[in-house]
Design an enzyme around this catalytic site. Structure first.
Site, PDB file in Angstrom:
ATOM      1  N   LYS A  10     -54.249 -26.985   9.373  1.00 24.85           N
ATOM      2  CA  LYS A  10     -54.244 -28.447   9.185  1.00 24.85           C
ATOM      3  C   LYS A  10     -53.309 -29.087  10.201  1.00 24.85           C
ATOM      4  O   LYS A  10     -52.427 -28.420  10.756  1.00 24.85           O
ATOM      5  CB  LYS A  10     -53.790 -28.824   7.772  1.00 24.85           C
ATOM      6  CG  LYS A  10     -52.380 -28.372   7.368  1.00 24.85           C
ATOM      7  CD  LYS A  10     -51.229 -29.262   7.751  1.00 24.85           C
ATOM      8  CE  LYS A  10     -49.869 -28.734   7.317  1.00 24.85           C
ATOM      9  NZ  LYS A  10     -48.718 -29.295   7.983  1.00 24.85           N
ATOM     10  N   ASP A 140     -47.505 -27.236   0.573  1.00 30.64           N
ATOM     11  CA  ASP A 140     -48.618 -27.385   1.529  1.00 30.64           C
ATOM     12  C   ASP A 140     -49.869 -26.616   1.127  1.00 30.64           C
ATOM     13  O   ASP A 140     -50.848 -26.613   1.873  1.00 30.64           O
ATOM     14  CB  ASP A 140     -48.173 -26.821   2.889  1.00 30.64           C
ATOM     15  CG  ASP A 140     -47.701 -27.907   3.824  1.00 30.64           C
ATOM     16  OD1 ASP A 140     -47.649 -29.065   3.394  1.00 30.64           O
ATOM     17  OD2 ASP A 140     -47.408 -27.578   4.981  1.00 30.64           O
TER      18      ASP A 140
END
Ligand code: C5P
Length: 330
Positions: A10, A140
């Protein structure tokens, strides 16, 4: 037989950090837009019964722990307990993504291990159980349970899927500096004691502005009176966010503490801008710096130019939610 899962990375398209002490758990309040990208590791999960139990992590890359501190280990351990299973599980990680790079690789690996395990044992956890495990292991992880463009709030673990935007053409530059996220947060806290001029009130109003900005964007494109009745063209929706991001720049608060400590990362950002990036930013706490380019050719050209300057760089694109789920299985 091993189940192989593509574990995508990401980037953070903007990241605001709250003032220290605002939360009881010692974490920082965050506001961010995550987007999955097409670069990935491969995680293979194999499960055997027959009496032997335990979790084994295999990885050739230096810096990846092979013990209980590995995020894959933590997730598999919790998942086995939730599934009420005892088995021997081997997780093998083929690394392409940088370690401690701000691309969420360790978090993504762990979520891939979770999906791989479920497939290997032909059992599924509920969405709520998955989220609880992911959020417990790290802030995360949950975004990788969603994929595509994701709004991140809380300590980053509260995730909300946003409407898809058209692909962004990116150059991902991965300098060798390893930035420690806890250290970066500690340096952020010190800014509030020093002469940097940061105050709790100002930062809290910045976080509120971010929420208003996202609300405004959603409202313009999805649920305003103007949008109702007339089916909004998805391309227009996408352009709104893209234009906003590019116009306002992509602000990542970590740059304030990471760039002074690693000036070479600021130079990489400048190098991306010099190569024509519409905007460039640190991802997470770094050390990855990415640039947004007008098209695939411009991105390829810029990546080559950076490589010539001795900066590791790759051209890629953002990965939408549908593709994220489709391409996950090898
Ligand atoms: O949740 P995660 O494992 O990614 O967090 C690593 C460390 O980063 C935490 O121990 C904490 O010190 C810091 N952190 C924080 N605020 C967040 C996320 C992480 O202070 N929102």
């Amino acid at each position: 037989m091993a189940v192989a899962v593509r574990s995508f990375a990401k980037v953070n398209l903007g990241l605001l950090i709250g003032a220290p002490g605002a939360r009881d758990d010692g974490f920082h309040e965050l506001r961010t837009l995550y987007h999955t990208i097409a670069l990935h590791d491969v995680v293979k999960v194999s499960v055997s019964g027959g009496g032997r139990t335990g979790i084994e992590i295999e990885c050739r890359q230096r810096g990846v722990p092979l013990d209980e501190s590995n995020t894959c280990w933590k997730v598999v351990d919790r998942a086995l307990k939730a599934l009420k299973m005892r088995a021997r599980v081997v997780v093998s990680i083929e690394k392409s993504l940088p370690v401690q790079g701000g691309l969420g690789a360790a978090s993504s690996n762990a979520v891939a291990a979770l999906f791989g395990l479920e497939k290997a044992v032909k059992k599924e956890l509920s969405a709520e159980e998955r989220l609880a495990i992911a959020a417990e292991v790290g802030s995360d992880l949950p975004l990788f349970l969603v994929g595509g463009l994701v709004l991140g709030m809380g300590r980053g673990e509260q995730v909300y899927p946003l409407a898809e935007i058209s692909p962004l053409y990116l150059v991902i530059a991965t300098p060798s500096a390893g930035v420690s996220t806890p250290h970066a947060f500690a340096a952020w806290d010190r800014l509030f004691q020093g002469s940097a001029g940061l105050t709790e009130a100002a930062q809290s109003s910045k976080l509120n502005m971010f929420s208003q900005h996202v609300y405004g964007w959603l409202s313009r494109t999805q649920f305003s009176p103007a949008a109702s009745g007339v089916p909004a063209k998805s391309k227009n929706r996408a352009e709104h966010l893209l234009l906003d991001l590019v116009r306002t720049g992509i602000e990542n608060d970590f740059e304030r503490v990471v760039f002074p400590q690693f000036p070479e990362l600021r130079d990489v950002k400048r190098a991306l801008e010099r190569q024509g990036a519409r905007c460039a930013s640190l991802s997470g706490s770094g050390s990855t710096v990415f640039g947004v380019f007008d098209g695939p050719k411009q991105a390829e050209k810029a990546a080559k130019a950076l490589e010539k300057q001795g900066i590791r760089a790759q051209a890629t694109t953002t990965l939408g939610r549908e593709e994220y789920w489709k391409k996950m299985w090898k």
